[in-house]
Design a protein around this motif. Sequence first.
Motif, PDB file in Angstrom:
ATOM      1  N   MET A 118       0.828  -1.208   0.000  1.00  0.00           N
ATOM      2  CA  MET A 118       0.000   0.000   0.000  1.00  0.00           C
ATOM      3  C   MET A 118       0.860   1.256   0.000  1.00  0.00           C
ATOM      4  N   THR A 119       0.429   2.257  -0.776  1.00  0.00           N
ATOM      5  CA  THR A 119       1.091   3.556  -0.835  1.00  0.00           C
ATOM      6  C   THR A 119       0.082   4.627  -0.422  1.00  0.00           C
ATOM      7  N   PRO A 120       0.536   5.873  -0.210  1.00  0.00           N
ATOM      8  CA  PRO A 120      -0.400   6.945   0.180  1.00  0.00           C
ATOM      9  C   PRO A 120      -1.516   7.207  -0.826  1.00  0.00           C
ATOM     10  N   ASP A 121      -1.346   6.763  -2.068  1.00  0.00           N
ATOM     11  CA  ASP A 121      -2.381   6.984  -3.083  1.00  0.00           C
ATOM     12  C   ASP A 121      -3.379   5.836  -3.166  1.00  0.00           C
ATOM     13  N   ASP A 122      -3.157   4.781  -2.415  1.00  0.00           N
ATOM     14  CA  ASP A 122      -4.037   3.626  -2.468  1.00  0.00           C
ATOM     15  C   ASP A 122      -5.190   3.766  -1.475  1.00  0.00           C
ATOM     16  N   VAL A 123      -6.153   2.841  -1.580  1.00  0.00           N
ATOM     17  CA  VAL A 123      -7.385   2.925  -0.792  1.00  0.00           C
ATOM     18  C   VAL A 123      -7.707   1.564  -0.187  1.00  0.00           C
ATOM     19  N   TYR A 124      -8.154   1.576   1.063  1.00  0.00           N
ATOM     20  CA  TYR A 124      -8.689   0.371   1.688  1.00  0.00           C
ATOM     21  C   TYR A 124     -10.134   0.655   2.081  1.00  0.00           C
ATOM     22  N   VAL A 125     -11.044  -0.262   1.717  1.00  0.00           N
ATOM     23  CA  VAL A 125     -12.469  -0.087   1.983  1.00  0.00           C
ATOM     24  C   VAL A 125     -12.950  -1.235   2.869  1.00  0.00           C
ATOM     25  N   LYS A 126     -13.659  -0.872   3.933  1.00  0.00           N
ATOM     26  CA  LYS A 126     -14.107  -1.875   4.905  1.00  0.00           C
ATOM     27  C   LYS A 126     -15.529  -1.579   5.362  1.00  0.00           C
ATOM     28  N   GLY A 127     -16.404  -2.559   5.276  1.00  0.00           N
ATOM     29  CA  GLY A 127     -17.735  -2.426   5.848  1.00  0.00           C
ATOM     30  C   GLY A 127     -17.648  -2.460   7.363  1.00  0.00           C
ATOM     31  N   VAL A 128     -18.625  -1.857   8.034  1.00  0.00           N
ATOM     32  CA  VAL A 128     -18.577  -1.760   9.498  1.00  0.00           C
ATOM     33  C   VAL A 128     -19.901  -2.229  10.096  1.00  0.00           C
ATOM     34  N   ASN A 129     -19.959  -2.218  11.430  1.00  0.00           N
ATOM     35  CA  ASN A 129     -21.151  -2.697  12.125  1.00  0.00           C
ATOM     36  C   ASN A 129     -21.899  -1.629  12.897  1.00  0.00           C
ATOM     37  N   ALA A 130     -21.267  -0.481  13.080  1.00  0.00           N
ATOM     38  CA  ALA A 130     -21.910   0.593  13.829  1.00  0.00           C
ATOM     39  C   ALA A 130     -21.374   1.937  13.368  1.00  0.00           C
ATOM     40  N   VAL A 131     -22.242   2.942  13.420  1.00  0.00           N
ATOM     41  CA  VAL A 131     -21.828   4.327  13.170  1.00  0.00           C
ATOM     42  C   VAL A 131     -22.588   5.195  14.168  1.00  0.00           C
ATOM     43  N   ASP A 132     -21.880   6.138  14.770  1.00  0.00           N
ATOM     44  CA  ASP A 132     -22.539   7.008  15.745  1.00  0.00           C
ATOM     45  C   ASP A 132     -22.911   8.341  15.098  1.00  0.00           C
ATOM     46  N   PRO A 133     -23.640   9.204  15.803  1.00  0.00           N
ATOM     47  CA  PRO A 133     -24.088  10.466  15.193  1.00  0.00           C
ATOM     48  C   PRO A 133     -22.948  11.375  14.733  1.00  0.00           C
ATOM     49  N   GLN A 134     -21.737  11.139  15.246  1.00  0.00           N
ATOM     50  CA  GLN A 134     -20.583  11.945  14.845  1.00  0.00           C
ATOM     51  C   GLN A 134     -19.847  11.350  13.646  1.00  0.00           C
ATOM     52  N   GLY A 135     -20.315  10.212  13.158  1.00  0.00           N
ATOM     53  CA  GLY A 135     -19.691   9.585  11.993  1.00  0.00           C
ATOM     54  C   GLY A 135     -18.561   8.638  12.328  1.00  0.00           C
ATOM     55  N   ASN A 136     -18.285   8.416  13.618  1.00  0.00           N
ATOM     56  CA  ASN A 136     -17.279   7.435  14.005  1.00  0.00           C
ATOM     57  C   ASN A 136     -17.864   6.037  13.846  1.00  0.00           C
ATOM     58  N   VAL A 137     -17.035   5.090  13.455  1.00  0.00           N
ATOM     59  CA  VAL A 137     -17.549   3.754  13.168  1.00  0.00           C
ATOM     60  C   VAL A 137     -16.965   2.730  14.124  1.00  0.00           C
ATOM     61  N   GLY A 138     -17.657   1.586  14.223  1.00  0.00           N
ATOM     62  CA  GLY A 138     -17.197   0.469  15.028  1.00  0.00           C
ATOM     63  C   GLY A 138     -17.284  -0.809  14.211  1.00  0.00           C
ATOM     64  N   ILE A 139     -16.284  -1.649  14.372  1.00  0.00           N
ATOM     65  CA  ILE A 139     -16.223  -2.910  13.636  1.00  0.00           C
ATOM     66  C   ILE A 139     -16.215  -4.060  14.633  1.00  0.00           C
ATOM     67  N   MET A 140     -17.172  -4.957  14.528  1.00  0.00           N
ATOM     68  CA  MET A 140     -17.197  -6.124  15.403  1.00  0.00           C
ATOM     69  C   MET A 140     -16.028  -7.046  15.065  1.00  0.00           C
ATOM     70  N   VAL A 141     -15.370  -7.532  16.113  1.00  0.00           N
ATOM     71  CA  VAL A 141     -14.184  -8.371  15.933  1.00  0.00           C
ATOM     72  C   VAL A 141     -14.362  -9.673  16.706  1.00  0.00           C
ATOM     73  N   GLY A 142     -14.382 -10.785  15.984  1.00  0.00           N
ATOM     74  CA  GLY A 142     -14.464 -12.087  16.619  1.00  0.00           C
ATOM     75  C   GLY A 142     -13.109 -12.762  16.707  1.00  0.00           C
ATOM     76  N   ASN A 143     -12.128 -12.219  15.969  1.00  0.00           N
ATOM     77  CA  ASN A 143     -10.783 -12.774  15.964  1.00  0.00           C
ATOM     78  C   ASN A 143     -10.159 -12.682  17.356  1.00  0.00           C
ATOM     79  N   PRO A 144      -9.543 -13.744  17.834  1.00  0.00           N
ATOM     80  CA  PRO A 144      -8.932 -13.696  19.167  1.00  0.00           C
ATOM     81  C   PRO A 144      -7.756 -12.721  19.254  1.00  0.00           C
ATOM     82  N   THR A 145      -7.160 -12.377  18.099  1.00  0.00           N
ATOM     83  CA  THR A 145      -6.089 -11.387  18.092  1.00  0.00           C
ATOM     84  C   THR A 145      -6.689 -10.004  18.280  1.00  0.00           C
ATOM     85  N   GLU A 146      -6.182  -9.241  19.203  1.00  0.00           N
ATOM     86  CA  GLU A 146      -6.718  -7.926  19.519  1.00  0.00           C
ATOM     87  C   GLU A 146      -6.801  -7.047  18.273  1.00  0.00           C
TER      88      GLU A 146
END
Length: 292
Positions: A118-146
């Motif tokens: 990845m370089t500064p011009d590249d993009v990563y896109v990820k679906g999420v599980n929660a968004v709050d009124p301020q636009g911050n997102v949360g992603i549910m994690v089932g992986n045992p790795t933190e």
Amino acid sequence: MYMHAQVILTPTESKKLIGKAVASLDVVKKAAQEGMVAMHPSSSTWFVVEELTGKIPTTNVWVCGAITPKGACGDLGVHAGDKSLNKLSGPGGFPHSWVIRGGKVSAGETLEELMEKMTPDDVYVKGVNAVDPQGNVGIMVGNPTEGGTIGFVVSTMKKKGFHLIFPVGLEKLIPFPVEQVAKEAKRVGCEYSMGAAVGLFPCSDGMSVTEIEAIKILTGAEAIPIGAGGLNGAEGAITLVIKGEDAQVKKAIEYVEQCKGAKIPQVRQFNCYDCPNHMCAFPVTGKSWVVM
């Protein structure tokens, strides 16, 4: 001339609309042709792939984990063969990402390999599980790795500075700050869980795109949510007022109508009694509402 309209989008239709908006962003279009757009497979990124390539993804894995009527569950594909998530040593070994280069999609590279490229011009896109009124997102994690795969991505992003985009429908709007509720979501020490117990990774980095931003990006019109929910397949739907100049609103209506009837594949679930997912400890015995 000023115009008002009211439209209704089911969650899947919203995902298609948001996918159109994400794919139309200049930084995404440039990366898809001249660099790289990497995506975690999901029902949200499914439509981003379709918009950027003109084709739906054909990989065996189209979604990893999902909230289903019986609980938090993984798709059959992510537990099949040598690439089963149960066999990974950590999130860097995740092998199911979608990658678009030169307008074509591929899969098979590990997340660690992708992050190295990845370089500064590249993009990563990820679906999420929660968004709050301020636009911050949360992603549910089932992986045992933190932090799971998203923790791995965010850590790399902070070093390399690539673009991070989160498509998220307003069906996932929660009334509390994501940072606050993430402290309550504990995978370890959860005594009962419908499906796999999950943590919640809060993320204020990156760009979240809801139906509101999607309408603005695609047309310049303003979208205002006025209601949510429905029946007969419209459960989780969002009702929006769209307002703006006549041409803007008419263009928005065209985009919304293009998304009506959007479909995604079914999540393929294991029979709970034969499930190989060691992260799930659902006590299914005697639960009449669990569909096998």
